[in-house]
Design a protein around this motif. Structure first.
Motif, short mmCIF file in Angstrom:
data_model
loop_
_atom_site.label_atom_id
_atom_site.label_comp_id
_atom_site.label_asym_id
_atom_site.label_seq_id
_atom_site.Cartn_x
_atom_site.Cartn_y
_atom_site.Cartn_z
N ALA A 81 0.83 -1.21 0.00
CA ALA A 81 0.00 0.00 0.00
C ALA A 81 0.87 1.25 0.00
O ALA A 81 1.98 1.26 0.52
CB ALA A 81 -0.91 0.00 1.22
N LYS A 82 0.31 2.29 -0.60
CA LYS A 82 0.94 3.61 -0.61
C LYS A 82 -0.09 4.64 -0.17
O LYS A 82 -1.30 4.42 -0.31
CB LYS A 82 1.43 3.96 -2.02
N ASP A 83 0.41 5.77 0.35
CA ASP A 83 -0.51 6.84 0.71
C ASP A 83 -0.81 7.71 -0.50
O ASP A 83 -0.39 7.41 -1.62
CB ASP A 83 0.05 7.66 1.88
N THR A 84 -1.56 8.77 -0.30
CA THR A 84 -1.98 9.61 -1.44
C THR A 84 -0.81 10.32 -2.10
O THR A 84 -0.89 10.67 -3.28
CB THR A 84 -3.01 10.67 -0.97
N ALA A 85 0.28 10.52 -1.37
CA ALA A 85 1.46 11.17 -1.94
C ALA A 85 2.35 10.19 -2.69
O ALA A 85 3.33 10.58 -3.32
CB ALA A 85 2.27 11.85 -0.84
N PHE A 116 3.61 -12.02 6.09
CA PHE A 116 3.25 -11.06 7.13
C PHE A 116 3.19 -9.68 6.51
O PHE A 116 4.08 -9.31 5.74
CB PHE A 116 4.29 -11.09 8.26
N ASN A 117 2.14 -8.91 6.82
CA ASN A 117 2.04 -7.53 6.36
C ASN A 117 2.64 -6.61 7.42
O ASN A 117 2.25 -6.67 8.58
CB ASN A 117 0.60 -7.14 6.08
N MET A 118 3.59 -5.79 6.99
CA MET A 118 4.35 -4.94 7.90
C MET A 118 4.14 -3.48 7.54
O MET A 118 4.19 -3.10 6.37
CB MET A 118 5.83 -5.31 7.78
N LYS A 119 3.92 -2.65 8.55
CA LYS A 119 3.82 -1.21 8.36
C LYS A 119 5.21 -0.62 8.20
O LYS A 119 6.16 -1.08 8.83
CB LYS A 119 3.14 -0.54 9.56
N LYS A 120 5.35 0.38 7.37
CA LYS A 120 6.62 1.07 7.21
C LYS A 120 6.84 1.96 8.42
O LYS A 120 5.95 2.69 8.85
CB LYS A 120 6.62 1.92 5.94
N LEU A 121 8.02 1.90 8.99
CA LEU A 121 8.36 2.71 10.15
C LEU A 121 9.17 3.92 9.70
O LEU A 121 9.84 3.90 8.67
CB LEU A 121 9.16 1.88 11.16
N THR A 122 9.12 4.97 10.49
CA THR A 122 9.84 6.20 10.13
C THR A 122 11.34 6.04 10.36
O THR A 122 12.15 6.56 9.59
CB THR A 122 9.33 7.40 10.96
N ASN A 123 11.73 5.30 11.38
CA ASN A 123 13.13 5.07 11.66
C ASN A 123 13.60 3.84 10.89
O ASN A 123 13.08 2.74 11.09
CB ASN A 123 13.34 4.87 13.17
N LYS A 124 14.56 4.00 10.01
CA LYS A 124 15.03 2.91 9.14
C LYS A 124 15.67 1.78 9.94
O LYS A 124 15.49 0.61 9.61
CB LYS A 124 16.02 3.48 8.11
N ILE A 125 16.42 2.12 10.99
CA ILE A 125 17.08 1.09 11.81
C ILE A 125 16.04 0.24 12.54
O ILE A 125 16.15 -0.99 12.58
CB ILE A 125 18.07 1.73 12.78
#
Length: 154
Positions: A81-85, A116-125
């Motif tokens: 999934a992607k957001d509107t941007a 497994f579906n994983m949400k993207k996190l803001t912190n890459k590490i």
């Protein structure tokens, strides 16, 4: 009166907790009558190393039945999934492992697939650590399925 209420409630709560039907997952796997030796591992190196580490405890046992295993693994991380941007918000992690299991009287290929579906996190590490934990958990599930299949084959 409050004293008896406390004793009674403690007794009832402990009764429910101790009789909930809990049994350890690996209870029946203490006395397995087979051993596993890994002959080859093809595919994703990290998944193969995790799988070998999970199966290592079964290679130390020397029994009548010895299964020779060839591991073929595949790992993919795709955008779900992607957001509107147009920025990625969700990933799908997919682990597929084929086990070619042979012994004197047994020859079979097992294919296990976990995702497994994983949400993207803001912190890459943190995201990389989270992804590593997910891989580890998916490989644990798959190796447990293999052990269950081999246990059923008596």
């Amino acid at each position: 009166m409050k004293f008896f209420r406390k004793i009674f409630s403690t007794f009832i709560i402990s009764l429910f907790l101790f009789s909930c039907g809990y049994t350890p997952i690996y209870k029946d796997q203490k006395n397995l009558n087979f051993s596993i030796s890994i002959n080859d591992a093809l595919g994703d190196r990290k998944i193969n190393n995790l799988t070998k580490n999970k199966l290592k405890r079964f290679s130390l046992i020397k029994n009548k039945r010895n299964y020779n295993v060839i591991i073929k693994s595949d790992y993919s991380k795709t955008i779900v999934a992607k957001d509107t941007a147009g920025n990625v918000t969700d990933y799908k992690i997919l682990v597929i492992i084929n086990f070619n299991v042979t012994s004197d009287e047994f020859n079979k290929v097992f294919k296990f697939e976990e995702s497994f579906n994983m949400k993207k996190l803001t912190n890459k590490i943190e995201e990389l650590d989270y992804e590593k934990n997910i891989k580890n958990n998916l490989v644990e599930i798959i190796t447990q399925k293999l052990i269950d299949q081999l246990t059923l084959n008596k």
